[in-house]
Design a protein around this motif. Structure first.
Motif, PDB file in Angstrom:
ATOM      1  N   UNK A   9       0.848  -1.210   0.000  1.00 10.12           N
ATOM      2  CA  UNK A   9       0.000   0.000   0.000  1.00 10.12           C
ATOM      3  C   UNK A   9       0.878   1.254   0.000  1.00 10.12           C
ATOM      4  N   UNK A  10       1.897   1.226   0.866  1.00 11.81           N
ATOM      5  CA  UNK A  10       2.772   2.403   0.949  1.00 11.81           C
ATOM      6  C   UNK A  10       3.568   2.574  -0.346  1.00 11.81           C
ATOM      7  N   UNK A  11       4.029   1.451  -0.892  1.00 11.91           N
ATOM      8  CA  UNK A  11       4.824   1.517  -2.123  1.00 11.91           C
ATOM      9  C   UNK A  11       3.982   2.106  -3.266  1.00 11.91           C
ATOM     10  N   UNK A  12       2.724   1.636  -3.348  1.00 12.07           N
ATOM     11  CA  UNK A  12       1.858   2.093  -4.427  1.00 12.07           C
ATOM     12  C   UNK A  12       1.616   3.606  -4.314  1.00 12.07           C
ATOM     13  N   UNK A  13       1.447   4.069  -3.082  1.00 14.34           N
ATOM     14  CA  UNK A  13       1.260   5.516  -2.894  1.00 14.34           C
ATOM     15  C   UNK A  13       2.531   6.280  -3.296  1.00 14.34           C
ATOM     16  N   UNK A  14       3.676   5.708  -2.939  1.00 14.38           N
ATOM     17  CA  UNK A  14       4.931   6.352  -3.341  1.00 14.38           C
ATOM     18  C   UNK A  14       5.088   6.334  -4.861  1.00 14.38           C
ATOM     19  N   UNK A  15       4.687   5.208  -5.494  1.00 15.40           N
ATOM     20  CA  UNK A  15       4.712   5.145  -6.963  1.00 15.40           C
ATOM     21  C   UNK A  15       3.883   6.278  -7.544  1.00 15.40           C
ATOM     22  N   UNK A  16       2.681   6.434  -6.991  1.00 18.57           N
ATOM     23  CA  UNK A  16       1.779   7.471  -7.517  1.00 18.57           C
ATOM     24  C   UNK A  16       2.406   8.853  -7.396  1.00 18.57           C
ATOM     25  N   UNK A  17       3.153   9.071  -6.332  1.00 17.20           N
ATOM     26  CA  UNK A  17       3.791  10.386  -6.134  1.00 17.20           C
ATOM     27  C   UNK A  17       4.857  10.658  -7.197  1.00 17.20           C
ATOM     28  N   UNK A  18       5.359   9.579  -7.839  1.00 15.99           N
ATOM     29  CA  UNK A  18       6.378   9.797  -8.882  1.00 15.99           C
ATOM     30  C   UNK A  18       5.734  10.140 -10.227  1.00 15.99           C
ATOM     31  N   UNK A  19       4.412   9.999 -10.325  1.00 19.32           N
ATOM     32  CA  UNK A  19       3.731  10.298 -11.589  1.00 19.32           C
ATOM     33  C   UNK A  19       3.251  11.757 -11.570  1.00 19.32           C
ATOM     34  N   UNK A  20       2.562  12.140 -12.632  1.00 18.82           N
ATOM     35  CA  UNK A  20       2.040  13.519 -12.672  1.00 18.82           C
ATOM     36  C   UNK A  20       0.631  13.620 -12.101  1.00 18.82           C
ATOM     37  N   UNK A  21       0.084  12.498 -11.614  1.00 22.26           N
ATOM     38  CA  UNK A  21      -1.251  12.567 -11.012  1.00 22.26           C
ATOM     39  C   UNK A  21      -1.278  13.534  -9.830  1.00 22.26           C
ATOM     40  N   UNK A  22      -2.414  14.157  -9.610  1.00 19.40           N
ATOM     41  CA  UNK A  22      -2.712  14.757  -8.305  1.00 19.40           C
ATOM     42  C   UNK A  22      -3.088  13.560  -7.424  1.00 19.40           C
ATOM     43  N   UNK A  23      -2.419  13.435  -6.286  1.00 22.83           N
ATOM     44  CA  UNK A  23      -2.571  12.213  -5.496  1.00 22.83           C
ATOM     45  C   UNK A  23      -3.322  12.498  -4.199  1.00 22.83           C
ATOM     46  N   UNK A  24      -4.285  11.623  -3.928  1.00 23.90           N
ATOM     47  CA  UNK A  24      -5.051  11.760  -2.685  1.00 23.90           C
ATOM     48  C   UNK A  24      -4.979  10.494  -1.861  1.00 23.90           C
ATOM     49  N   UNK A  25      -4.993  10.645  -0.555  1.00 26.90           N
ATOM     50  CA  UNK A  25      -5.074   9.482   0.315  1.00 26.90           C
ATOM     51  C   UNK A  25      -5.986   9.827   1.496  1.00 26.90           C
ATOM     52  N   UNK A  26      -5.956   9.001   2.530  1.00 25.41           N
ATOM     53  CA  UNK A  26      -6.820   9.302   3.679  1.00 25.41           C
ATOM     54  C   UNK A  26      -6.910   8.117   4.621  1.00 25.41           C
ATOM     55  N   UNK A  27      -7.642   8.311   5.685  1.00 21.10           N
ATOM     56  CA  UNK A  27      -7.780   7.281   6.728  1.00 21.10           C
ATOM     57  C   UNK A  27      -9.218   7.292   7.257  1.00 21.10           C
ATOM     58  N   UNK A  28      -9.526   6.236   8.001  1.00 13.37           N
ATOM     59  CA  UNK A  28     -10.786   6.220   8.760  1.00 13.37           C
ATOM     60  C   UNK A  28     -10.486   6.600  10.206  1.00 13.37           C
TER      61      UNK A  28
END
Ligand code: 5AD
Ligand code: SF4
Length: 360
Positions: free
Chosen positions: A184-203
């Protein structure tokens, strides 16, 4: 408690500062935090609210998150995938009503068919409505898939970490290859390397979750330097394993208040990101979204899934607007917001200032 004023005046919150603020329980001191957050929001991004149309594309999911009503092993769910006409009608409705972005959310599926279909939808939506910003929330995928979807026209990706604490993460997910905290953490870090605007969150208000866990979550968001956050109260669902822990949960009121505090503290820490006033807030309090906006949120996501399908997309119980059709749902949200001093921005994707500052 002059402590709070001292903390609120700091330029940078450390872990202990955040714990101090999150521990506040009395109305007067909570209100101080909300006031500060609203002041920060007003000064930096203004009291502008951006709307996104949320399409719940499919409730078929390969995962078994212990909190979620549509988890794979819940055999009571009528599984559906929207038809092409239903998707495009929801997109048309979103566009016609001036919601600046469309969000395609789905249970998590891998595999060529799913990946190709999402890519085709993104292409079709992008070519039919070039001004409509496309957001995806389709779970953990490979960097290659994220790139394909970006090339097709998607510009935002939402993937909640759910909890940034590894031990807590494994208390709310099975411990197997499908639910890996490291992935999960790796995938979020991957996304940060792209040009996407990246969102995450918690409950917020999970069994065994403490304010220390929540403080860690806020620091996680700051360290990851995300553009968008969606977070809201955990709401137990009777057809999930975590329902057995319901007697250990914070009362709903406390989960709601802690959610507002999380929004407010995050707005002070990261003034230029987008923060959603989550639907789960509205399932506890009918004014939940509005209170979220006053605490510092600036995004609301009306559901545009056909109402005869969305009854089957029940991540938690008591989901608001479940039996309203799309236009009733939109009107309820519109009428609910406009009296709170917030300005609803139509036909505007609401690109987070945080992203613009980092990328232009
Ligand atoms: N209560 C609150 N939020 C939930 N989600 C899933 N199940 C629940 C629940 N029982 C949230 C998760 C997921 C998002 C789509 O919905 O955070 O990422
Ligand atoms: Fe699937 Fe998402 Fe529900 Fe987990 S939270 S079971 S990934 S739909």
């Amino acid at each position: 408690m002059s402590d709070i004023t001292t903390v609120l005046n700091k330029k940078y919150f450390d872990f202990n500062d955040i714990v101090t603020l999150l521990s506040i329980e009395d109305e007067i001191h909570m209100q101080k935090i909300f006031n500060k957050s609203l002041e920060v929001k007003t000064k930096t991004i203004g009291r502008n609210v951006y709307l996104r149309g949320l399409i719940e594309y499919s409730n078929i999911c390969r995962k078994n998150c212990l909190y979620c009503g549509i988890r794979k092993d819940n055999s009571n769910v009528n599984r559906y995938t929207l038809t092409h006409d239903e998707v495009m009608e929801a997109v048309r409705y979103t566009y016609k009503n001036g919601l600046g972005s469309i969000v395609i959310q789905s249970g998590e599926l891998l595999g060529k068919t799913f990946i190709d279909i999402i890519e085709e939808y993104v292409k079709e939506i992008h070519s039919t409505y070039p001004e409509l910003l496309i957001t995806l929330s389709c779970g953990e995928q490979s960097l290659e898939v994220y790139r394909r979807w970006y090339d097709a026209g998607a510009r935002r990706y939402l993937l909640r970490i759910e909890s940034s604490d590894k031990i807590l993460y494994y208390k709310i997910h099975p411990h197997d290859q499908y639910h890996s905290f490291e992935t999960r953490k790796k995938v979020l870090n991957d996304l940060r390397t792209t040009c996407y605007q990246v969102g995450t969150g918690v409950m917020i208000g999970l069994p065994d979750q403490t304010v220390e866990h929540l403080a860690k979550d806020l620091i996680f968001f700051r360290d990851l330097d995300v553009d968008m956050i969606g977070m809201g109260p955990f709401i137990e669902h009777s057809e999930t394993p975590l329902y057995d822990r319901r007697s250990d949960l914070w009362p709903l009121k406390k989960r709601f208040e802690k959610s507002l505090l999380m929004i407010a503290i995050l707005r002070i820490m990261m003034p230029t990101i987008n923060i959603a006033a989550s639907t789960a807030l509205a399932s506890i309090d009918s004014q939940g979204r509005q209170k979220g906006l006053l605490a510092g949120a600036n995004v609301v996501m009306p559901n545009v899934t056909p109402f005869y399908k969305k009854v089957n997309y029940r991540l938690y119980e008591n989901k608001p607007g479940l039996y309203l059709n799309e236009s009733q749902n939109l009107k309820t949200i519109h009428d609910g917001i406009k009296d709170y001093g917030e300005h609803i921005c139509y036909n505007d994707p609401g690109i987070p200032l945080h992203y613009k500052n980092n990328n232009f």
